[in-house]
Scaffold this motif. Structure first.
Motif, PDB file in Angstrom:
ATOM      1  N   GLU A  76       0.624  -1.327   0.054  1.00 43.12           N
ATOM      2  CA  GLU A  76      -0.020   0.079  -0.136  1.00 43.12           C
ATOM      3  C   GLU A  76       0.764   1.327  -0.047  1.00 43.12           C
ATOM      4  N   LEU A  77       2.021   1.116   0.277  1.00 43.43           N
ATOM      5  CA  LEU A  77       2.789   2.421   0.617  1.00 43.43           C
ATOM      6  C   LEU A  77       2.928   2.952  -0.735  1.00 43.43           C
ATOM      7  N   PRO A  78       3.305   2.495  -1.685  1.00 40.20           N
ATOM      8  CA  PRO A  78       3.338   3.259  -3.299  1.00 40.20           C
ATOM      9  C   PRO A  78       2.109   4.291  -3.639  1.00 40.20           C
ATOM     10  N   ASP A  79       0.949   3.465  -3.387  1.00 43.16           N
ATOM     11  CA  ASP A  79      -0.206   4.147  -3.564  1.00 43.16           C
ATOM     12  C   ASP A  79      -0.376   5.320  -2.787  1.00 43.16           C
ATOM     13  N   LEU A  80       0.013   5.287  -1.167  1.00 39.98           N
ATOM     14  CA  LEU A  80      -0.114   6.409  -0.356  1.00 39.98           C
ATOM     15  C   LEU A  80       0.589   7.605  -0.904  1.00 39.98           C
ATOM     16  N   LEU A  81       1.895   7.253  -1.117  1.00 37.26           N
ATOM     17  CA  LEU A  81       2.987   8.183  -1.533  1.00 37.26           C
ATOM     18  C   LEU A  81       2.278   8.914  -2.924  1.00 37.26           C
ATOM     19  N   ARG A  85       1.431  12.926  -2.960  1.00 38.07           N
ATOM     20  CA  ARG A  85       2.788  13.304  -3.754  1.00 38.07           C
ATOM     21  C   ARG A  85       2.577  14.997  -4.116  1.00 38.07           C
ATOM     22  N   ASP A  86       1.437  15.205  -4.302  1.00 38.48           N
ATOM     23  CA  ASP A  86       1.089  16.694  -4.584  1.00 38.48           C
ATOM     24  C   ASP A  86       1.277  17.553  -3.281  1.00 38.48           C
ATOM     25  N   PHE A  87       0.886  16.986  -2.078  1.00 34.52           N
ATOM     26  CA  PHE A  87       1.261  17.684  -0.962  1.00 34.52           C
ATOM     27  C   PHE A  87       2.825  17.669  -0.663  1.00 34.52           C
TER      28      PHE A  87
END
Length: 113
Positions: A76-81, A85-87
Motif C-alpha cells: 500500500e505504501l506506493p499508492d499512499l505516496l 505526492r502533491d502535498f
C-alpha cells in the motif's frame, strides 16, 4: 512340613504380633506420599507447559504481526505516496491551510470515537 504351611505359620505369627498392621500402615503411607507427589508433579508440569506455551504464542504472534504489517506496507505504501505526492512537492500550502487540514482530521478522529 510343606513350604505353604511355613508361610501360613509365619503370617499367623506376624498377624498375632501386629507386624502385618505395621507393614500395611507403612505401605499406605508410602502410597499416599507417591500419590501426592504425582499430583504435585502433574500440576507443576502443567503450569510450566502453560507458561512455555504463552511465551511461544507471544513470539509467534509478534513475528506474524510484523510480517503482515510489512506485507501491507509494501503493498500500500506506493499508492499512499502517490496520493500525497502533491502535498509533498507543493510549497503552495500555507500554514493556515495546513492548520485547517489538521483541524479537520482531528475533528473527524473525535467524531469516530
Amino acid at each position: 512340613m510343606d513350604s505353604t504351611d511355613a508361610i501360613d505359620d509365619a503370617l499367623a505369627v506376624a498377624a498375632q504380633l501386629g507386624r502385618l498392621d505395621f507393614a500395611s500402615l507403612l505401605l499406605a503411607i508410602v502410597s499416599t506420599i507417591l500419590v501426592l507427589g504425582g499430583v504435585f508433579a502433574f500440576l507443576n508440569f502443567r503450569s510450566i507447559a502453560r507458561a512455555h506455551a504463552v511465551e511461544q504464542a507471544k513470539a509467534i504472534a509478534e513475528a506474524t504481526a510484523e510480517r503482515v504489517t510489512n506485507e501491507y506496507l509494501q503493498r500500500e505504501l506506493p499508492d499512499l505516496l502517490e496520493a500525497y505526492r502533491d502535498f509533498l512537492d507543493s510549497d503552495d500550502v500555507s500554514d493556515e491551510a495546513a492548520d485547517q487540514m489538521a483541524g479537520a482530521q482531528d475533528d473527524d478522529g473525535e467524531a469516530e470515537k
